[in-house]
Scaffold this motif. Structure first.
Motif, PDB file in Angstrom:
ATOM      1  N   ASP A 141       0.827  -1.204   0.000  1.00 21.78           N
ATOM      2  CA  ASP A 141       0.000   0.000   0.000  1.00 21.78           C
ATOM      3  C   ASP A 141       0.864   1.258   0.000  1.00 21.78           C
ATOM      4  O   ASP A 141       0.624   2.200  -0.769  1.00 21.78           O
ATOM      5  CB  ASP A 141      -0.910  -0.016   1.232  1.00 21.78           C
ATOM      6  CG  ASP A 141      -1.911   1.131   1.219  1.00 21.78           C
ATOM      7  OD1 ASP A 141      -2.511   1.385   0.164  1.00 21.78           O
ATOM      8  OD2 ASP A 141      -2.099   1.767   2.262  1.00 21.78           O
ATOM      9  N   THR A 142       1.898   1.268   0.852  1.00 20.68           N
ATOM     10  CA  THR A 142       2.786   2.432   0.947  1.00 20.68           C
ATOM     11  C   THR A 142       3.600   2.610  -0.332  1.00 20.68           C
ATOM     12  O   THR A 142       3.717   3.723  -0.858  1.00 20.68           O
ATOM     13  CB  THR A 142       3.740   2.275   2.146  1.00 20.68           C
ATOM     14  OG1 THR A 142       2.972   2.119   3.343  1.00 20.68           O
ATOM     15  CG2 THR A 142       4.638   3.494   2.277  1.00 20.68           C
ATOM     16  N   GLY A 143       4.170   1.517  -0.824  1.00 19.95           N
ATOM     17  CA  GLY A 143       4.970   1.587  -2.051  1.00 19.95           C
ATOM     18  C   GLY A 143       4.148   2.028  -3.242  1.00 19.95           C
ATOM     19  O   GLY A 143       4.611   2.823  -4.068  1.00 19.95           O
ATOM     20  N   ALA A 144       2.917   1.530  -3.332  1.00 21.59           N
ATOM     21  CA  ALA A 144       2.041   1.912  -4.441  1.00 21.59           C
ATOM     22  C   ALA A 144       1.682   3.391  -4.370  1.00 21.59           C
ATOM     23  O   ALA A 144       1.614   4.080  -5.401  1.00 21.59           O
ATOM     24  CB  ALA A 144       0.780   1.053  -4.420  1.00 21.59           C
ATOM     25  N   TYR A 145       1.466   3.884  -3.151  1.00 21.83           N
ATOM     26  CA  TYR A 145       1.071   5.291  -2.977  1.00 21.83           C
ATOM     27  C   TYR A 145       2.173   6.234  -3.450  1.00 21.83           C
ATOM     28  O   TYR A 145       1.934   7.145  -4.256  1.00 21.83           O
ATOM     29  CB  TYR A 145       0.740   5.549  -1.512  1.00 21.83           C
ATOM     30  CG  TYR A 145       0.388   6.994  -1.208  1.00 21.83           C
ATOM     31  CD1 TYR A 145      -0.878   7.495  -1.496  1.00 21.83           C
ATOM     32  CD2 TYR A 145       1.327   7.856  -0.644  1.00 21.83           C
ATOM     33  CE1 TYR A 145      -1.204   8.815  -1.229  1.00 21.83           C
ATOM     34  CE2 TYR A 145       1.011   9.177  -0.370  1.00 21.83           C
ATOM     35  CZ  TYR A 145      -0.253   9.651  -0.664  1.00 21.83           C
ATOM     36  OH  TYR A 145      -0.551  10.967  -0.406  1.00 21.83           O
ATOM     37  N   PHE A 146       3.388   6.012  -2.964  1.00 23.79           N
ATOM     38  CA  PHE A 146       4.479   6.941  -3.295  1.00 23.79           C
ATOM     39  C   PHE A 146       4.995   6.746  -4.723  1.00 23.79           C
ATOM     40  O   PHE A 146       5.323   7.723  -5.403  1.00 23.79           O
ATOM     41  CB  PHE A 146       5.620   6.780  -2.289  1.00 23.79           C
ATOM     42  CG  PHE A 146       5.309   7.378  -0.944  1.00 23.79           C
ATOM     43  CD1 PHE A 146       5.323   8.755  -0.756  1.00 23.79           C
ATOM     44  CD2 PHE A 146       5.001   6.571   0.133  1.00 23.79           C
ATOM     45  CE1 PHE A 146       5.027   9.318   0.471  1.00 23.79           C
ATOM     46  CE2 PHE A 146       4.703   7.121   1.380  1.00 23.79           C
ATOM     47  CZ  PHE A 146       4.717   8.491   1.540  1.00 23.79           C
ATOM     48  N   THR A 147       5.056   5.510  -5.189  1.00 21.11           N
ATOM     49  CA  THR A 147       5.474   5.278  -6.573  1.00 21.11           C
ATOM     50  C   THR A 147       4.457   5.867  -7.537  1.00 21.11           C
ATOM     51  O   THR A 147       4.826   6.496  -8.540  1.00 21.11           O
ATOM     52  CB  THR A 147       5.633   3.768  -6.846  1.00 21.11           C
ATOM     53  OG1 THR A 147       6.530   3.195  -5.902  1.00 21.11           O
ATOM     54  CG2 THR A 147       6.183   3.540  -8.254  1.00 21.11           C
ATOM     55  N   GLY A 148       3.189   5.682  -7.237  1.00 15.08           N
ATOM     56  CA  GLY A 148       2.149   6.256  -8.083  1.00 15.08           C
ATOM     57  C   GLY A 148       2.164   7.763  -8.072  1.00 15.08           C
ATOM     58  O   GLY A 148       1.913   8.416  -9.096  1.00 15.08           O
ATOM     59  N   PHE A 150       4.775   9.765  -7.727  1.00 17.93           N
ATOM     60  CA  PHE A 150       5.903  10.332  -8.460  1.00 17.93           C
ATOM     61  C   PHE A 150       6.034   9.820  -9.897  1.00 17.93           C
ATOM     62  O   PHE A 150       6.538  10.539 -10.763  1.00 17.93           O
ATOM     63  CB  PHE A 150       7.205  10.036  -7.708  1.00 17.93           C
ATOM     64  CG  PHE A 150       7.330  10.772  -6.400  1.00 17.93           C
ATOM     65  CD1 PHE A 150       7.561  12.145  -6.366  1.00 17.93           C
ATOM     66  CD2 PHE A 150       7.193  10.104  -5.195  1.00 17.93           C
ATOM     67  CE1 PHE A 150       7.674  12.829  -5.170  1.00 17.93           C
ATOM     68  CE2 PHE A 150       7.295  10.773  -3.980  1.00 17.93           C
ATOM     69  CZ  PHE A 150       7.532  12.149  -3.974  1.00 17.93           C
ATOM     70  N   PHE A 151       5.608   8.586 -10.142  1.00 12.65           N
ATOM     71  CA  PHE A 151       5.845   8.000 -11.465  1.00 12.65           C
ATOM     72  C   PHE A 151       4.580   7.509 -12.160  1.00 12.65           C
ATOM     73  O   PHE A 151       4.644   7.073 -13.306  1.00 12.65           O
ATOM     74  CB  PHE A 151       6.821   6.808 -11.346  1.00 12.65           C
ATOM     75  CG  PHE A 151       8.124   7.158 -10.678  1.00 12.65           C
ATOM     76  CD1 PHE A 151       9.090   7.886 -11.344  1.00 12.65           C
ATOM     77  CD2 PHE A 151       8.370   6.755  -9.368  1.00 12.65           C
ATOM     78  CE1 PHE A 151      10.286   8.202 -10.728  1.00 12.65           C
ATOM     79  CE2 PHE A 151       9.568   7.070  -8.738  1.00 12.65           C
ATOM     80  CZ  PHE A 151      10.533   7.801  -9.422  1.00 12.65           C
ATOM     81  N   GLY A 152       3.439   7.573 -11.471  1.00 14.45           N
ATOM     82  CA  GLY A 152       2.219   7.009 -12.031  1.00 14.45           C
ATOM     83  C   GLY A 152       1.704   7.737 -13.255  1.00 14.45           C
ATOM     84  O   GLY A 152       1.527   8.960 -13.242  1.00 14.45           O
ATOM     85  N   LYS A 153       1.469   6.992 -14.339  1.00 13.55           N
ATOM     86  CA  LYS A 153       0.925   7.559 -15.574  1.00 13.55           C
ATOM     87  C   LYS A 153      -0.237   6.727 -16.135  1.00 13.55           C
ATOM     88  O   LYS A 153      -1.177   7.277 -16.697  1.00 13.55           O
ATOM     89  CB  LYS A 153       2.025   7.668 -16.637  1.00 13.55           C
ATOM     90  CG  LYS A 153       3.128   8.681 -16.303  1.00 13.55           C
ATOM     91  CD  LYS A 153       4.150   8.767 -17.417  1.00 13.55           C
ATOM     92  CE  LYS A 153       5.234   9.794 -17.098  1.00 13.55           C
ATOM     93  NZ  LYS A 153       6.247   9.879 -18.178  1.00 13.55           N
ATOM     94  N   ILE A 166      -0.606   1.616 -12.758  1.00  8.97           N
ATOM     95  CA  ILE A 166       0.194   0.394 -12.968  1.00  8.97           C
ATOM     96  C   ILE A 166       1.578   0.563 -12.359  1.00  8.97           C
ATOM     97  O   ILE A 166       2.114  -0.352 -11.727  1.00  8.97           O
ATOM     98  CB  ILE A 166       0.295   0.087 -14.469  1.00  8.97           C
ATOM     99  CG1 ILE A 166      -1.094  -0.242 -15.033  1.00  8.97           C
ATOM    100  CG2 ILE A 166       1.265  -1.064 -14.728  1.00  8.97           C
ATOM    101  CD1 ILE A 166      -1.109  -0.462 -16.532  1.00  8.97           C
ATOM    102  N   GLU A 167       2.159   1.765 -12.532  1.00  8.26           N
ATOM    103  CA  GLU A 167       3.481   2.024 -11.962  1.00  8.26           C
ATOM    104  C   GLU A 167       3.447   1.915 -10.433  1.00  8.26           C
ATOM    105  O   GLU A 167       4.358   1.353  -9.814  1.00  8.26           O
ATOM    106  CB  GLU A 167       3.972   3.410 -12.373  1.00  8.26           C
ATOM    107  CG  GLU A 167       4.267   3.574 -13.854  1.00  8.26           C
ATOM    108  CD  GLU A 167       3.012   3.836 -14.700  1.00  8.26           C
ATOM    109  OE1 GLU A 167       3.142   3.918 -15.931  1.00  8.26           O
ATOM    110  OE2 GLU A 167       1.905   3.948 -14.108  1.00  8.26           O
ATOM    111  N   GLY A 168       2.392   2.460  -9.840  1.00 13.67           N
ATOM    112  CA  GLY A 168       2.244   2.363  -8.398  1.00 13.67           C
ATOM    113  C   GLY A 168       2.087   0.922  -7.947  1.00 13.67           C
ATOM    114  O   GLY A 168       2.647   0.514  -6.915  1.00 13.67           O
ATOM    115  N   SER A 169       1.332   0.141  -8.710  1.00 16.26           N
ATOM    116  CA  SER A 169       1.131  -1.269  -8.383  1.00 16.26           C
ATOM    117  C   SER A 169       2.459  -2.024  -8.374  1.00 16.26           C
ATOM    118  O   SER A 169       2.742  -2.805  -7.455  1.00 16.26           O
ATOM    119  CB  SER A 169       0.179  -1.909  -9.394  1.00 16.26           C
ATOM    120  OG  SER A 169       0.052  -3.292  -9.171  1.00 16.26           O
ATOM    121  N   ILE A 170       3.276  -1.776  -9.377  1.00 20.33           N
ATOM    122  CA  ILE A 170       4.589  -2.444  -9.456  1.00 20.33           C
ATOM    123  C   ILE A 170       5.490  -2.009  -8.303  1.00 20.33           C
ATOM    124  O   ILE A 170       6.160  -2.828  -7.673  1.00 20.33           O
ATOM    125  CB  ILE A 170       5.259  -2.143 -10.815  1.00 20.33           C
ATOM    126  CG1 ILE A 170       4.429  -2.752 -11.951  1.00 20.33           C
ATOM    127  CG2 ILE A 170       6.693  -2.674 -10.841  1.00 20.33           C
ATOM    128  CD1 ILE A 170       4.898  -2.366 -13.333  1.00 20.33           C
TER     129      ILE A 170
END
Length: 262
Positions: A141-148, A150-153, A166-170
């Motif tokens: 949940d935390t990784g998806a939030y911050f990755t999404g 900054f990098f989520g498209k 998808i980026e947040g999910s990865i």
């Protein structure tokens, strides 16, 4: 955000000691969560509202299933009795059409299984396994939030959750797997490392499935949150949706691993 953080800190301060100590404090904690889950599960129903008798009916099923210590899995007989009772009630309850009956059954069984597995994992395997479950789930949940952020498209599932990418999910899968595998290796879990990696990776996937599953229920009933019991977080099912789903998956995986390894 301030309210959300304060509530989160209070939750950690209350939940962590109960899980660590186990026994009666953990049973009380799980019992409170179960009661709140039953209330939220039925209170979101509208057009028509759930009849009042369903609260004790669903509650009895979930509480009995929760503390049934005879097995890691809930016996199928209990689930069948719950289904039969619901079918009988639908004959006399004008507000319970087939779709509503399916919701009462599926949501009730999902909550019951999730809580039962959570209780059994703590009882049989100990605090360390609960921590692995938490690291995989909340790490995702935390990784998806911050990755999404900054990098989520690319949208993951705009129908159920427009903000997830998808980026947040990865990113969530990578962080959740890394944290849980690292801790599992540190405590030297009694399973081969390749199985540990596989289990933790699966939990990062099913964590997101659980989140989307409960989001789908909210979309169906056109509500934003299950309740406002937890300021800044919504309801208990809003906060613990993924952990409920994942505890069910984790319990099943441990069950099958025990059959293979032993």
């Amino acid at each position: 955000m301030k309210t959300r953080i304060i509530t989160g800190v209070i939750l950690i301060a209350v939940i962590l000691p109960c899980v660590f100590i186990g026994q009666i404090p953990f049973q009380i904690l799980i019992g409170i969560i179960a009661g709140a889950a039953v209330f939220e599960m039925l209170s979101i129903c509208n057009r028509p509202k759930a009849n009042i008798y369903l609260y004790p009916l669903v509650g009895i099923f979930i509480y009995y299933s929760l503390f049934f210590e005879g097995a890691l899995l809930i016996p199928s007989e209990i689930i069948m009795i719950y289904l039969i009772v619901l079918l009988a009630c639908s004959m006399f309850d004008d507000g319970m059409n087939y779709l509503r009956l399916c919701y009462y059954f599926c949501a009730g069984v999902l909550i019951a299984m999730g809580l039962h597995m959570l209780y059994q994992i703590r009882l049989v395997y100990g605090f360390e396994y609960i921590l692995i479950l938490a690291l995989a789930t909340f790490g995702t949940d935390t990784g998806a939030y911050f990755t999404g952020m900054f990098f989520g498209k690319h949208k993951l599932n705009p129908r159920l959750s427009p903000k997830k990418t998808i980026e947040g999910s990865i990113g969530g899968m990578l962080l959740g797997t890394g944290l849980s595998v690292a801790y599992g290796a540190y405590i030297q879990m009694n399973i081969p490392i390749y199985l540990l990696i596989g289990v933790c990776f699966v939990l990062t996937i099913t964590s997101q499935i659980g989140d989307l599953t409960f989001s789908s229920i909210k979309r169906t009933f056109e509500v934003k949150d299950y309740s406002q019991l937890l300021p800044g977080h919504g309801g208990v099912l809003d906060r613990f949706d993924s952990i409920l789903f994942n505890s069910m998956v984790f319990g099943l995986l441990l069950h099958f691993i025990a059959m293979v390894v032993i």
